[in-house]
Design a protein around this motif. Structure first.
Motif, short mmCIF file in Angstrom:
data_model
loop_
_atom_site.label_atom_id
_atom_site.label_comp_id
_atom_site.label_asym_id
_atom_site.label_seq_id
_atom_site.Cartn_x
_atom_site.Cartn_y
_atom_site.Cartn_z
N HIS A 193 -4.02 -0.57 -10.31
CA HIS A 193 -4.15 -1.68 -9.37
C HIS A 193 -4.02 -1.13 -7.94
N ARG A 194 -4.70 -1.73 -7.04
CA ARG A 194 -4.49 -1.38 -5.63
C ARG A 194 -3.15 -1.95 -5.17
N ALA A 195 -2.41 -1.15 -4.42
CA ALA A 195 -1.13 -1.54 -3.82
C ALA A 195 -0.04 -1.77 -4.86
N PHE A 196 -0.18 -1.16 -6.04
CA PHE A 196 0.80 -1.31 -7.11
C PHE A 196 1.31 0.04 -7.60
N THR A 197 1.49 0.99 -6.69
CA THR A 197 1.82 2.36 -7.10
C THR A 197 3.03 2.42 -8.02
N ALA A 198 4.13 1.83 -7.58
CA ALA A 198 5.36 1.90 -8.37
C ALA A 198 5.22 1.11 -9.66
N TYR A 199 4.64 -0.06 -9.60
CA TYR A 199 4.46 -0.90 -10.79
C TYR A 199 3.66 -0.16 -11.85
N ASP A 200 2.52 0.40 -11.45
CA ASP A 200 1.69 1.11 -12.42
C ASP A 200 2.41 2.33 -12.99
N ALA A 201 3.19 3.01 -12.16
CA ALA A 201 3.96 4.15 -12.64
C ALA A 201 4.96 3.71 -13.71
N THR A 202 5.59 2.56 -13.51
CA THR A 202 6.55 2.10 -14.51
C THR A 202 5.85 1.74 -15.81
N HIS A 234 0.85 -1.19 0.00
CA HIS A 234 0.00 0.00 0.00
C HIS A 234 0.89 1.23 0.00
N PHE A 235 0.39 2.32 -0.53
CA PHE A 235 1.16 3.55 -0.63
C PHE A 235 1.77 3.95 0.71
N PHE A 236 1.03 3.77 1.81
CA PHE A 236 1.53 4.14 3.13
C PHE A 236 2.59 3.17 3.65
#
Length: 273
Positions: A157-166, A106-108
């Motif tokens: 996706h939930r909890a995939f902040t970095a992955y989705d950014a890439t 999660h982002f936090f």
């Protein structure tokens, strides 16, 4: 017959580098390309697993070598392409498949080290491998780069902040590279996988995920190989800067099947048609 109408690629003799090819989608693409008579370079950080893929290809009569390299490290990437050039003398196709999905945070829960690791492997790895391969291709008169996107490039996706950014970055990189490399006869495209079972999910999980796919099933790594072969072939000779979705229709829907107003369970039965 007009030869231009009968030019579908075998990849006979072409040298193809597939990163992250020790398993999953990368392995399936490597094996499919080898079956089309390509000389395949199986890259991964797992030496034993990569060697196993090479053994599978050569046992089937194909040509392949394994090269261990970390795509996020420039020196490691340079050494990999030095090995490829020493062995085969050129690079015709690069499939930038290597990437990290986990850990899911999660982002936090995330921290800088987690962010940088995923960015370095997924996005910087695409750049580093493409930067080396494209120079070889330009000198040879052309080539083909296939990047690996995700539905996360345009949805989340939930909890995939970095992955989705890439993945969003990879699609932007694909378009920008296509413009810069087009004059050198280098095509650059991307594949967007949907829900692909790369880890051997159990039957219940496969059924659950399949319920939200319009085609009614979860994808298999082999499902990615036809689109990859097409993009690598002369049949796609006028396609560059594009993204091909291989997702069973997931992104075509507004709501997933389990929460739609009229779910597939309410559709007419075949026997009533």
């Amino acid at each position: 017959m007009n030869e231009s109408l009968n030019r579908y690629a075998s990849l006979d003799g072409k040298v193809v580098v597939v990163t992250g090819a020790a398993g999953g989608i990368g392995r399936s693409i490597a094996e499919r390309f080898a079956g089309q008579d390509a000389k395949v370079v199986v890259n991964d950080i797992d030496a034993d697993a990569a060697a196993g893929v090479v053994a599978s290809i050569t046992d089937a009569g194909g040509t392949a070598i394994s090269v261990v390299a970390d795509v996020s490290d420039g020196d490691s990437v340079a050494a990999m392409f030095d090995t490829v050039m020493a062995e085969f003398g050129t690079v015709d196709v690069l499939v930038n498949n290597a990437g990290l999905v986990s850990p899911m945070l999660h982002f936090f829960e995330a921290d800088e080290a987690w962010w940088r690791k995923i960015i370095d492997v997924n996005l910087t790895g695409h750049f580093l491998c493409s930067h080396k391969a494209a120079r070889i291709m330009a000198k040879a008169g052309g080539g083909n780069i296939i990047n690996m996107s995700s539905g996360g490039a345009t949805r989340a996706h939930r909890a995939f902040t970095a992955y989705d950014a890439t993945k969003g970055g990879i699609e932007a990189l694909t378009r920008a590279m296509a413009l810069d490399l087009g004059p050198y006869n280098i095509r650059v495209n991307a594949l967007m996988p949907g829900s692909i079972d790369t880890s051997g999910l159990g039957l219940d999980d496969r059924k659950l995920r399949g319920e939200n796919v319009p085609l009614g099933r979860i994808g298999e790594p082999i499902d990615m190989t036809g689109a990859a072969l097409f993009l690598a072939s002369d049949d796609a000779s006028y396609i560059t800067g594009d993204v091909i979705k291989v997702d069973g229709g997931m992104l075509a829907q507004q709501r997933s099947a389990t929460v739609d107003i009229k779910p597939p369970s309410d559709f007419p039965k075949v026997e009533d048609l």
